[in-house]
Design a protein around this motif. Structure first.
Motif, mmCIF file in Angstrom:
data_model
loop_
_atom_site.group_PDB
_atom_site.id
_atom_site.type_symbol
_atom_site.label_atom_id
_atom_site.label_comp_id
_atom_site.label_asym_id
_atom_site.label_seq_id
_atom_site.Cartn_x
_atom_site.Cartn_y
_atom_site.Cartn_z
ATOM 1 N N LEU B 121 0.801 -1.226 0.000
ATOM 2 C CA LEU B 121 0.000 0.000 0.000
ATOM 3 C C LEU B 121 0.834 1.277 0.000
ATOM 4 N N SER B 122 2.051 1.199 0.529
ATOM 5 C CA SER B 122 2.871 2.413 0.593
ATOM 6 C C SER B 122 4.299 2.079 0.197
ATOM 7 N N TRP B 123 5.135 3.107 -0.012
ATOM 8 C CA TRP B 123 6.539 2.868 -0.359
ATOM 9 C C TRP B 123 7.244 2.085 0.753
ATOM 10 N N ALA B 124 6.815 2.330 1.998
ATOM 11 C CA ALA B 124 7.441 1.613 3.119
ATOM 12 C C ALA B 124 7.217 0.109 2.988
ATOM 13 N N ASP B 125 6.124 -0.293 2.341
ATOM 14 C CA ASP B 125 5.877 -1.730 2.163
ATOM 15 C C ASP B 125 6.973 -2.383 1.333
ATOM 16 N N ILE B 126 7.561 -1.624 0.410
ATOM 17 C CA ILE B 126 8.668 -2.163 -0.385
ATOM 18 C C ILE B 126 9.870 -2.419 0.533
ATOM 19 N N GLY B 127 10.047 -1.525 1.504
ATOM 20 C CA GLY B 127 11.084 -1.753 2.514
ATOM 21 C C GLY B 127 10.779 -2.991 3.340
ATOM 22 N N VAL B 129 8.890 -5.555 2.606
ATOM 23 C CA VAL B 129 8.975 -6.784 1.813
ATOM 24 C C VAL B 129 10.447 -7.229 1.699
ATOM 25 N N GLY B 130 11.328 -6.306 1.357
ATOM 26 C CA GLY B 130 12.739 -6.667 1.230
ATOM 27 C C GLY B 130 13.320 -7.143 2.561
ATOM 28 N N TRP B 131 13.053 -6.381 3.605
ATOM 29 C CA TRP B 131 13.640 -6.692 4.913
ATOM 30 C C TRP B 131 13.053 -7.988 5.500
ATOM 31 N N LEU B 132 11.720 -8.060 5.544
ATOM 32 C CA LEU B 132 11.078 -9.179 6.244
ATOM 33 C C LEU B 132 10.807 -10.385 5.338
ATOM 34 N N VAL B 133 10.203 -10.131 4.188
ATOM 35 C CA VAL B 133 9.818 -11.253 3.327
ATOM 36 C C VAL B 133 11.071 -11.916 2.742
ATOM 37 N N ASP B 134 11.985 -11.097 2.220
ATOM 38 C CA ASP B 134 13.232 -11.684 1.716
ATOM 39 C C ASP B 134 14.068 -12.221 2.867
ATOM 40 N N GLY B 135 13.987 -11.540 4.018
ATOM 41 C CA GLY B 135 14.715 -12.026 5.188
ATOM 42 C C GLY B 135 14.251 -13.414 5.596
ATOM 43 N N ALA B 136 12.939 -13.607 5.625
ATOM 44 C CA ALA B 136 12.392 -14.923 5.972
ATOM 45 C C ALA B 136 12.759 -15.946 4.900
ATOM 46 N N ALA B 137 12.688 -15.518 3.638
ATOM 47 C CA ALA B 137 13.034 -16.426 2.536
ATOM 48 C C ALA B 137 14.496 -16.859 2.639
ATOM 49 N N HIS B 166 18.874 -8.134 -1.663
ATOM 50 C CA HIS B 166 17.437 -7.863 -1.561
ATOM 51 C C HIS B 166 17.052 -7.444 -0.153
ATOM 52 N N GLN B 167 17.562 -8.187 0.819
ATOM 53 C CA GLN B 167 17.185 -7.865 2.190
ATOM 54 C C GLN B 167 17.777 -6.529 2.621
ATOM 55 N N ARG B 168 19.006 -6.282 2.241
ATOM 56 C CA ARG B 168 19.663 -5.044 2.670
ATOM 57 C C ARG B 168 19.028 -3.811 2.050
ATOM 58 N N GLN B 169 18.590 -3.932 0.777
ATOM 59 C CA GLN B 169 17.969 -2.745 0.175
ATOM 60 C C GLN B 169 16.645 -2.433 0.885
ATOM 61 N N GLY B 170 15.932 -3.474 1.314
ATOM 62 C CA GLY B 170 14.677 -3.254 2.033
ATOM 63 C C GLY B 170 14.913 -2.634 3.397
ATOM 64 N N TYR B 171 15.912 -3.156 4.083
ATOM 65 C CA TYR B 171 16.235 -2.644 5.425
ATOM 66 C C TYR B 171 16.681 -1.188 5.332
ATOM 67 N N GLU B 172 17.404 -0.861 4.267
ATOM 68 C CA GLU B 172 17.846 0.532 4.078
ATOM 69 C C GLU B 172 16.648 1.471 3.922
ATOM 70 N N ILE B 173 15.648 1.032 3.154
ATOM 71 C CA ILE B 173 14.438 1.847 2.981
ATOM 72 C C ILE B 173 13.775 2.083 4.351
ATOM 73 N N MET B 174 13.640 1.001 5.133
ATOM 74 C CA MET B 174 13.010 1.115 6.450
ATOM 75 C C MET B 174 13.814 2.032 7.366
ATOM 76 N N ALA B 175 15.135 1.872 7.359
ATOM 77 C CA ALA B 175 15.998 2.667 8.229
ATOM 78 C C ALA B 175 15.874 4.154 7.888
ATOM 79 N N ARG B 176 15.851 4.463 6.596
ATOM 80 C CA ARG B 176 15.761 5.864 6.183
ATOM 81 C C ARG B 176 14.431 6.475 6.581
#
Lengths: 94, 312
Positions: B121-127, B129-137, B166-176
Motif C-alpha cells: 500500500l505504501s513505499w514503506a511496504d517495499i522496505g 517486503v525486502g527486509w522481512l519477506v526476503d529475510g524470511a526467505a 534484496h534484504q539489505r535494500q529493504g532494510y535501508e528503505i526502512m531505516a531511512r
C-alpha cells in the motif's frame, strides 16, 4: 498446447583459463535467443567471460543408477593411481 | 558389459543409503515416486512464489521516490524473475514441463507463498517486503542449500548469493524512513505492523500441524523444521528492528534467557488458512494478472517459434 521453446543447457567460463561449467538451462527459440537468455539469466553480476549453450536433447548422458558397471573398468586398475607404487625411503621430489 | 536389473527393493535401499550418507540425488537416479511428487510440489511452489512475488513489488517501480530507488527496485524484481527461472529449470528435471507447471499455477492446483497475496500500500511496504519477506526467505533458502536433490540444492546456492542484496535494500528503505519525519517513521511502523505476522506465516504451520514435513525431513528435502526456521528468523530480526527504532507488533515478544531464544505470541492460523484457501486480499488479482500477461505474450512465443523453425 502452448510452447515455451526448447531447453538449452548453459555452460559458463567464469574467467579466462578455467573450464566451462554447467550452471543450469534456459528455454529459447533458436540459438541466438538461447545465448541472450543465458546472458540475462546467468551473468547479471559479471559471472562469466564466455557462455556455451547446447540443446538439451543433444546431450548424451550415462545412466547412474542401473548401470554401475559402466564405470567398473576403473576399479580394477589401481595401478593408475600414484599411491599404488612403492617408493624407496629417502627419495625426494617424486 | 553386463546390465543387471535391480528390483525396486534394491533401488530403494540404494536411495536410502545415499540419503543417509548425504549423497545428492540427481535427475537420472532412481527415486521413490513420493519423493519425486513432493519435490515437484515444493519446488514448483517455490518457483511460482518468485514469479508472483514480482507483482507486489512491480506495483511501485513507476512510483519509486528517486531514480536510485527505481533502478534498485528494477534490478531486484529482475532478480526475482531469475530466481523463478532457476527454480523452474530445476523443477523440470523431475519430468514435468514448464507448461504443465504454469498451467497448475493458473488453474489453482499449485500454490505459491501466501505472503504475496497481501497488497503493497505504501513505499514503506517495499522496505518491509525486502527486509522481512526476503529475510524470511533467506533463512529458509540457506537451509535448503543442503537439500538432498542436486538441482534444487544448486539453484538455492545460486539464489542465496543474490538474495542478501534484496534484504539489505529493504532494510535501508526502512531505516531511512524511520529516521525521517514523524509521518515517514509512522509509515515504516505501519508497514512493519502489517507485514510482521504474514512473514512469520511464511514458514508454514507448526511442526505438529504440518502433515508433509515428516517425509520431507526423512528424505532430507528439508533439514530444519518450520518452527526452527521461524525461531531463527525472529531471533535475527528483533535486534534489527531495535537498531532503527521500530517496534515489533507482538506484546508477547520477550527474550527467554533459559531457551536462548525469543518467546513470541501465537500466530493467527485462521488468517493463514483463509489466505491459503484463496481468500486473501489479492489472490484473485495475482493469478488474473499472471494469466493475462501469459495470454498476451502468446503471439510473441508463436512468432519466435515460427522464426526459429524457418531458420533451422
Amino acid at each position: 498446447m502452448d510452447t515455451q521453446g526448447e531447453i538449452w543447457e548453459v555452460f559458463i567460463q567464469s574467467k579466462p583459463g578455467l573450464a566451462h561449467k554447467h550452471v543450469g538451462n534456459v528455454h529459447a527459440m533458436g540459438k541466438e535467443m538461447a545465448l541472450q537468455n543465458a546472458r540475462d539469466l546467468y551473468t547479471r553480476r559479471k559471472e562469466g567471460t564466455c557462455i556455451w549453450v547446447v540443446k538439451h536433447q543433444d546431450i548424451v548422458s550415462s545412466v547412474p543408477d542401473d548401470d554401475g558397471s559402466f564405470f567398473e573398468p576403473s576399479n580394477d586398475k589401481i595401478y593408475r593411481a600414484a599411491t599404488y607404487y612403492e617408493i624407496p625411503e629417502g627419495a625426494k621430489h617424486i | 558389459m553386463i546390465r543387471e536389473v535391480k528390483t525396486e527393493e534394491e533401488l530403494l535401499e540404494i536411495f536410502n543409503a545415499k540419503i543417509s550418507d548425504g549423497i545428492k540425488i540427481e535427475p537420472k537416479d532412481w527415486m521413490p515416486e513420493d519423493y519425486r511428487k513432493h519435490l515437484q510440489r515444493q519446488m514448483s511452489q517455490h518457483a511460482h512464489s518468485e514469479i508472483i512475488g514480482m507483482q507486489p513489488e512491480g506495483n511501485w517501480i513507476l512510483r519509486a521516490p528517486t531514480l536510485r530507488a527505481k533502478v534498485i527496485l528494477l534490478a531486484k524484481v529482475q532478480d526475482e524473475a531469475g530466481h523463478g527461472l532457476y527454480l523452474y529449470s530445476a523443477s523440470e528435471t523431475l519430468g514435468k514441463s514448464r507448461d504443465e507447471y504454469i498451467h497448475e499455477l493458473q488453474t489453482g492446483k499449485a500454490k505459491y507463498s501466501s505472503i504475496f497475496n497481501y497488497p503493497t500500500l505504501s513505499w514503506a511496504d517495499i522496505g518491509a517486503v525486502g527486509w522481512l519477506v526476503d529475510g524470511a526467505a533467506i533463512v529458509n533458502q540457506v537451509s535448503l542449500q543442503r537439500t538432498s536433490y542436486g538441482p534444487y540444492s544448486r539453484a538455492m546456492v545460486r539464489i542465496c548469493k543474490e538474495e542478501s542484496f534484496h534484504q539489505r535494500q529493504g532494510y535501508e528503505i526502512m531505516a531511512r524512513l524511520a529516521q525521517g519525519t514523524p509521518e515517514q517513521k509512522e509509515m515504516a511502523q505501519d508497514a512493519l505492523n502489517r507485514f510482521w505476522w504474514p512473514s512469520l506465516m511464511m514458514f508454514g504451520p507448526h511442526d505438529a500441524d504440518s502433515p508433509r514435513s515428516g517425509n520431507a525431513m526423512k528424505w532430507k528435502i528439508k533439514l530444519e523444521s518450520n518452527d526452527e526456521l521461524r525461531q531463527s528468523f525472529i531471533d535475527k530480526t528483533v535486534q534489527q528492528a531495535e537498531v532503527i527504532g521500530l517496534t515489533i507488533p507482538d506484546p508477547d515478544l520477550k527474550w527467554n534467557e533459559e531457551r536462548g531464544h525469543y518467546d513470541f505470541g501465537e500466530i493467527n492460523w485462521d488468517e493463514f488458512w483463509n489466505v491459503v484457501k484463496g481468500n486473501g486480499p489479492c489472490n484473485k488479482q495475482r493469478i488474473d494478472h499472471h494469466t493475462k500477461a501469459h495470454e498476451e505474450g502468446a503471439w510473441v512465443r508463436e512468432a519466435a517459434n515460427a522464426y526459429a523453425k524457418k531458420n533451422n
